[in-house]
Every structure is written in structure tokens, then in C-alpha cells.
Design an enzyme around this catalytic site. Structure first.
Site, PDB file in Angstrom:
ATOM      1  N   PHE A  47       0.817  -1.215   0.000  1.00 42.82           N
ATOM      2  CA  PHE A  47       0.000   0.000   0.000  1.00 42.82           C
ATOM      3  C   PHE A  47       0.850   1.264   0.000  1.00 42.82           C
ATOM      4  O   PHE A  47       1.861   1.343   0.694  1.00 42.82           O
ATOM      5  CB  PHE A  47      -0.836   0.030   1.285  1.00 42.82           C
ATOM      6  CG  PHE A  47      -2.287  -0.335   1.113  1.00 42.82           C
ATOM      7  CD1 PHE A  47      -2.880  -0.451  -0.118  1.00 42.82           C
ATOM      8  CD2 PHE A  47      -3.068  -0.562   2.241  1.00 42.82           C
ATOM      9  CE1 PHE A  47      -4.219  -0.789  -0.243  1.00 42.82           C
ATOM     10  CE2 PHE A  47      -4.407  -0.905   2.125  1.00 42.82           C
ATOM     11  CZ  PHE A  47      -4.982  -1.016   0.885  1.00 42.82           C
ATOM     12  N   GLU A  48       0.408   2.274  -0.733  1.00 41.04           N
ATOM     13  CA  GLU A  48       0.980   3.627  -0.673  1.00 41.04           C
ATOM     14  C   GLU A  48       2.496   3.633  -0.819  1.00 41.04           C
ATOM     15  O   GLU A  48       3.195   4.399  -0.166  1.00 41.04           O
ATOM     16  CB  GLU A  48       0.550   4.324   0.628  1.00 41.04           C
ATOM     17  CG  GLU A  48      -0.957   4.532   0.713  1.00 41.04           C
ATOM     18  CD  GLU A  48      -1.380   5.226   1.986  1.00 41.04           C
ATOM     19  OE1 GLU A  48      -0.533   5.889   2.607  1.00 41.04           O
ATOM     20  OE2 GLU A  48      -2.554   5.114   2.364  1.00 41.04           O
ATOM     21  N   GLY A  49       2.993   2.785  -1.695  1.00 42.19           N
ATOM     22  CA  GLY A  49       4.427   2.674  -1.922  1.00 42.19           C
ATOM     23  C   GLY A  49       4.954   1.395  -1.308  1.00 42.19           C
ATOM     24  O   GLY A  49       5.023   1.276  -0.086  1.00 42.19           O
TER      25      GLY A  49
END
Length: 640
Positions: A423-425
Site C-alpha cells: 500500500f501507498e508505496g
């Protein structure tokens, strides 16, 4: 204007240029983590521990009390897991509670909580249902509210923030079937048409997209007369004609998450709904994530605390060979790791969040380190819980309950936490992102020396600039307070750990400088080296946060001795990891691994794969995402 295309082929250099243009170029405020990577241990930036204002504490604690009551009485996490859906009545209850507007200012109908209390709320929610936490954090941390708060016009804020605070769920649409961490290949287009834009494309993994009322869509505006073009951000009504949620995705964990595939076909969006200027979309997204990333490690804090509590209770109740398993050294070591790391993780999140609230420091690296450290640590904590629980850790909660035992969803927590490393990178992308920021000072003064496109004149100017910088900087890496036995004496028994951090910080900076001198322009290809540099920085940041938090708790007479003990244990464990990472900077199997990976990629080890039956079907590795009208049913289901 050019016609929409399913994919864009770009060179490696163009991809880097797009990513570089999207990052914040300047440092207007001090950064503890940036200084740490440069060999400067600026303890003054985080100690004494910053504290929230009394009125913020009162407001935050009051909301946490209401939230706790709601979670205990209205949320059934087992039902969410079984039905793979958050019940509509729970979503409506969250709206009535004001949870959609935790980070939205009171003037727009929100609660106006600080980052600290927003993160405490997400930690509490994460301990009950990570799927509910994902719904709320995706809505507020990367959905419509945060980009508008930072970059929106007053008219946009007036139009959309009151809705987001109470009734409307938002989603963020960036990823595409063939576009992940390389946004230069983004294919969704926004073609100007009078005072509007026409959006065409397909977006994948749209968290909240199935139930969203408002969307933030990243799309590429073609360059043309009066239009500088580039990737741009738009607020889009989810019920606009041409928007179809084609599929609700299902995952190994977070089974209640409303994540889908969204198709946009000639979706008309007013130019007034564009956030910022054309071409600013990626910068808006990355800037939003600078603090938005804190929501993920915040949720990890809650699950880590739950895992620790469960491990403590179980290991005291379960007996083997005449005594509770907690008294066996092998299990005790796991519990010690879980407790020490949970303390450090909470320290990292609290410190980063309070710095975000004060806005005195640039925390882009701190937030990224918190995400990296938190996602990896929480995953290991959950894995240790499953190991401590043994066969019961692998068994589902429903199965345990059916045969008369406590329904402990350890295996679910492990599955739910796994996505946080993506998630998110992803962890790998976070390593590269943080490494880029960590070496920014070097690139700003010496980048021209290693840039293959630099002219001789450019290299000469860069050489002169770099010479002056390094003449002042390098001597300061030789000695420092960490070599003095009296330094940081106010921290008592923890002072030695801070001296270690100071010495390690200078050693880290020397290692980075040596690597840049050795590899120069090839440094960016040394991804494993850069990952170890970043992991060392993450450990040093966590050690610093843990010591500062322990000293703060000791000064306020709240769990002082216990906090110091936890910080001491974490730092001792962390120091061993740091020393190993330093060793692996130069003593590793990177060259051998690189050669083997190339051989495997070229099919030279294909014989190793013989003797199996491939269980995958013959489908495409990446689904077709050609623009055009939807050919499937719209599965969007707004919650009213």
C-alpha cells in the site's frame, strides 16, 4: 489533441524525469531525518518531545471515547470477515459519528482533529477492523479532503469539504492495470473540451471506489494551445455519466475493503474541478502523501498492540513442560521483540504526527520512514503471534469458536497486515524514494558531476560547488558528541544508545559519500545498497524516537521506568540490526544475485521448474485497459 491510448511506452530516463519533477525540490524547513542521513544528529529538533495543545487533547480524547463505544457496540469484525463487506449500517454510523471528517476543519462541518488524534483513532480502529480503517484513511488521507485542504481553491473547499465531512465517501484513482509506481506511463487522459475536460481511461485498485461519491482522478492532459498539459488532478462526481465500476476486487486480507476497477469513458468534468494547475497532479499526490502516509503506520500501531496483548494473555494461559510458554526463552524472546518494537513504533508515529501538527519541520522523510518501519515491523509482530499461538494461530477464528475456544483472529491479522508492505508505496519503492531524499544534498551540489548530459562547463561549475561543500562537510564526520562518554547524560541509562545513534549517523553519511564517489551515476542502480542505507536510517530514527518518548514519559511520571526499559530493549535489539546492515553494505551477495537473476530471466534455469503442474490459467498477465465504453454491469453501490 491526441487520442487516448491504453498504454504509454516511455524510456527509463523519461520515467526518472517525471518522478523527479513531481517531488518537492526545496527544503524550507529543518528535517531531523534529512540531517540524520547527512551525519548530523539534531536531537534538538525532536527533544523535548513536542506536545499537543490542551484543547486539542480534550477534543481528541472525547472523540476517542465515543469512537471506542461505537467500535465495541456497533462493529462486528467477524461479520465483516465472513461477509467480505462492511455493513451499510456501520458506514452510516461512522458518518453520524463524524468519523469521515476527523481531519476536516470544523468550519466545514468536520471534527478538526490534529494529526496525532487522527492517528490514535486509526490505531484504535485498526485493532478492531483494518478494513474499516482502510475505508476512513483512504477517504481522508489520500481522497478528496487532503488534496483540497492543501491545494484546493476556496470555492472547491466550500463545495466539497462539507460533503466529505458528513455524507460523501471519497476515493483516489491513480493506479492503472499497467501503471504502478511508474506514473510516467499513466494513460488515462483528460482532453480539454471548452470549459470542461473529457476523461478516458481505466483505473485499478481504487480503494473506496465501489462505494465512493467523490473521486480524485489523475489523468494526463495533452499539451496544446493554452494548455501546458501533463498529469493533473480532478475532483469527479462518482455518479457522472460514463463512470462504471466494472469489478469489485477480492484480496487475501482486508476482505471488507471496497476496492474496484473503474472505467471512465468520455466523462465530462468542469475545469473548475481541476485541483491546481495542469501538470501538477503528481506533485499534489506526493505532497499529500507526505503526511497522508502516517495513517498506515498508525493503523499498524493498533494491530501491533492487539498482537502483543493476545500473545501475553495466551502465553500465560498455555502451559508446556510444566510452566507457561511465556517462561520458555524461545517464546520470551518473541514477546520481548513484540513489546519493544510496539513501543518504538508508537513512538515513531506519535513523534512524526506531532511534528506534522506543529508544522515547524519538513517531515517528508520522517513520514516515509514511519510507513516503511511500521509496515515491516507490524507484519513481523503478527507473524510472531501466529508462531506463538502455534496451530491455533493458523486456524481461523470461526473454526476456533466452533469447537469451543476463544475466537482469536491471528491468521486474519497476518493477512490483513500483509498489504501494508505494498500500500501507498511498496517497501522497495519506499527504499528508493527515501534514498533519493537522503542523497538530495549531495545531488544538489555534485549532481552535475555525475549527470551524463552535463557539459564540461557544467561539470567544472559543479566541481567547484561540490569542492566547497565537501571541504566543510567531510571534516565534521570524523568526530562528534557520540564519542564523549558524558554526552546526552540527561537521558540516564538511555544516553549510550543516543551516543550510538550519533556515531552511526556519521558512519552512515561517510558510507553514502564513499558509495557516491565509487559508483557516481551508477549509484541509482545499486538498489540493495540504497535499501540498506535507508533501513539503517529507519532504525536510527526509531531508536531516537523511542528514547525521546521514554524520557518524556519518565519526566511526566507516567510509566517512566517501564518506558525506559522498553526503549532500552528496543535499542539493544536495533543496534544489532544496524551493525549487521553496516556489514552488509560492503559484504554481500549482490553481484552473485544479479548474475543469477539474469540467468533465470533468460531462461537458463528453466530446468529447475520442471516436474510441476502450473495451477494458473492461460489468462493475460495484465488485463486489457483500452479506453472505450463499459461492457459490464456497474457494481457501484453508494451507501446512503
Amino acid at each position: 489533441m491526441s487520442a487516448p491510448t491504453a498504454t504509454r511506452n516511455v524510456s527509463e530516463r523519461e520515467a526518472r524525469q517525471v518522478a523527479e519533477a513531481a517531488r518537492e525540490q526545496e527544503w524550507h524547513k529543518p528535517s531531523f531525518a534529512k540531517e540524520l542521513f547527512l551525519g548530523r544528529f539534531r536531537l534538538d529538533l525532536i527533544h523535548p518531545h513536542p506536545l499537543p495543545a490542551p484543547e486539542a487533547v480534550a477534543k481528541g480524547e472525547a472523540f476517542l471515547a465515543r469512537l471506542g463505544d461505537f467500535l465495541r457496540t456497533q462493529v462486528d469484525p467477524a461479520r465483516i470477515e465472513r461477509e467480505a463487506r462492511i455493513p451499510d449500517e456501520v458506514v452510516r454510523g461512522l458518518k453520524e459519528l463524524g468519523a469521515l471528517g476527523m481531519r476536516i476543519d470544523e468550519s466545514y462541518g468536520g471534527l478538526g482533529l490534529t494529526q496525532v488524534y487522527y492517528d490514535k483513532a486509526l490505531a484504535m480502529i485498526g485493532s478492531v477492523s483494518p478494513a474499516v480503517g482502510a475505508l476512513l484513511s483512504a477517504h481522508q488521507s489520500i481522497g478528496v479532503p487532503q488534496p483540497l485542504r492543501m491545494f484546493g481553491t476556496q470555492e472547491q473547499k466550500d463545495a466539497f469539504l462539507p460533503r466529505c465531512a458528513r455524507t460523501d465517501i471519497s476515493a483516489f484513482l491513480l493506479t492503472e492495470p499497467d501503471v504502478g509506481s511508474d506514473p510516467a506511463r499513466l494513460a488515462t487522459t483528460a482532453v480539454p473540451d471548452g470549459d470542461d475536460y473529457l476523461l478516458d481511461g481505466v483505473k485499478l485498485w481504487t480503494t473506496n471506489g465501489v462505494v465512493a461519491d467523490l473521486l480524485v482522478v489523475m489523468a494526463r492532459v495533452p499539451r496544446g494551445e493554452g494548455h501546458p498539459g501533463g498529469i493533473s488532478a480532478f475532483v469527479v462526481e462518482a455518479d457522472r455519466e460514463g463512470i462504471t465500476v466494472e469489478h469489485r476486487n477480492a484480496f487475501m486480507g482486508l476482505r471488507g475493503i471496497e476496492n474496484g476497477v473503474t472505467r471512465l469513458h468520455r466523462v465530462r468534468v468542469p475545469a473548475a474541478n481541476r485541483i491546481g494547475p495542469e501538470g501538477a497532479g503528481l506533485k499534489i499526490a506526493l505532497t499529500t502523501l507526505n503526511t497522508g502516509r502516517l495513517s498506515l503506520p498508525a493503523a499498524c500501531v493498533g494491530t501491533a498492540k492487539w498482537c502483543l496483548r493476545t500473545a501475553r494473555q495466551w502465553s500465560a494461559a498455555r502451559e508446556q513442560w510444566g510452566k507457561p510458554i511465556a517462561e520458555h526463552e524461545a517464546v520470551g524472546a518473541k514477546i520481548a521483540y513484540m513489546a519493544a518494537t510496539t513501543f518504538a513504533l508508537e513512538a515513531v508515529v506519535d513523534l512524526s504526527s506531532q511534528m506534522a501538527d506543529e508544522d515547524r519541520n519538513d517531515i517528508r522523510i520522517e513520514a516515509a520512514l514511519a510507513k516503511l518501519f511500521g509496515s515491516e515491523a507490524a507484519w513481523r509482530i503478527a507473524d510472531e503471534l501466529v508462531q506463538i499461538r502455534g496451530g491455533r494461530g493458523y486456524e481461523t477464528a470461526d473454526s476456533l469458536a466452533a469447537r469451543g475456544e476463544k475466537a482469536v483472529p491471528a491468521e486474519q491479522m497476518l493477512r490483513d497486515l500483509r498489504i501494508n508492505r505494498i500500500f501507498e508505496g511498496s517497501t522497495e519503492i519506499m527504499h528508493l524514494l527515501i534514498a533519493r531524499e537522503a542523497v538530495d544534498a549531495h545531488l544538489s551540489v555534485a549532481g552535475g558531476l555525475i549527470d551524463p548530459d552535463s557539459t564540461l562547463a557544467d561539470k567544472a561549475r559543479a566541481g567547484a560547488k561540490a569542492g566547497g561543500f565537501y571541504a566543510r562537510w567531510l571534516p565534521k564526520l570524523v568526530a562528534g558528541p557520540g564519542q564523549l562518554p558524558t554526552s546526552y547524560g540527561e537521558f540516564g541509562e538511555l544516553a549510550g544508545h543516543l551516543r550510538f545513534v550519533e556515531r552511526a549517523s556519521r558512519r552512515l553519511a561517510r558510507s553514502t559519500f564513499y558509495a557516491m564517489s565509487r559508483w557516481q551515476g551508477r549509484m541509482e542502480l545499486k538498489q540493495n545498497f540504497l535499501a540498506r542505507i535507508v533501513d539503517i536510517g529507519a532504525e536510527l530514527f526509531a531508536m531516537s524516537a523511542a528514547c525521546v518518548r521514554a524520557e518524556h514519559l519518565a519526566a511526566t511520571a507516567e510509566h517512566g521506568p517501564a518506558a525506559r526499559g522498553l526503549a532500552d530493549a528496543f535499542c539493544r535489539q536495533s543496534r544489532l540490526r544496524v551493525e549487521e546492515l553496516f556489514t552488509r553494505l560492503w559484504s554481500n551477495t549482490d553481484d552473485t544475485d544479479r548474475k543469477l537473476a539474469r540467468a533465470v530471466r533468460e531462461g537458463k534455469a528453466g530446468w529447475l521448474e520442471e516436474g510441476i503442474v502450473d495451477r494458473a490459467d492461460d489468462g493475460a498477465w495484465i488485463a486489457d485497459a483500452s479506453p472505450g465504453p463499459a461492457a459490464t454491469e456497474n457494481v457501484r453501490r453508494p451507501v446512503r
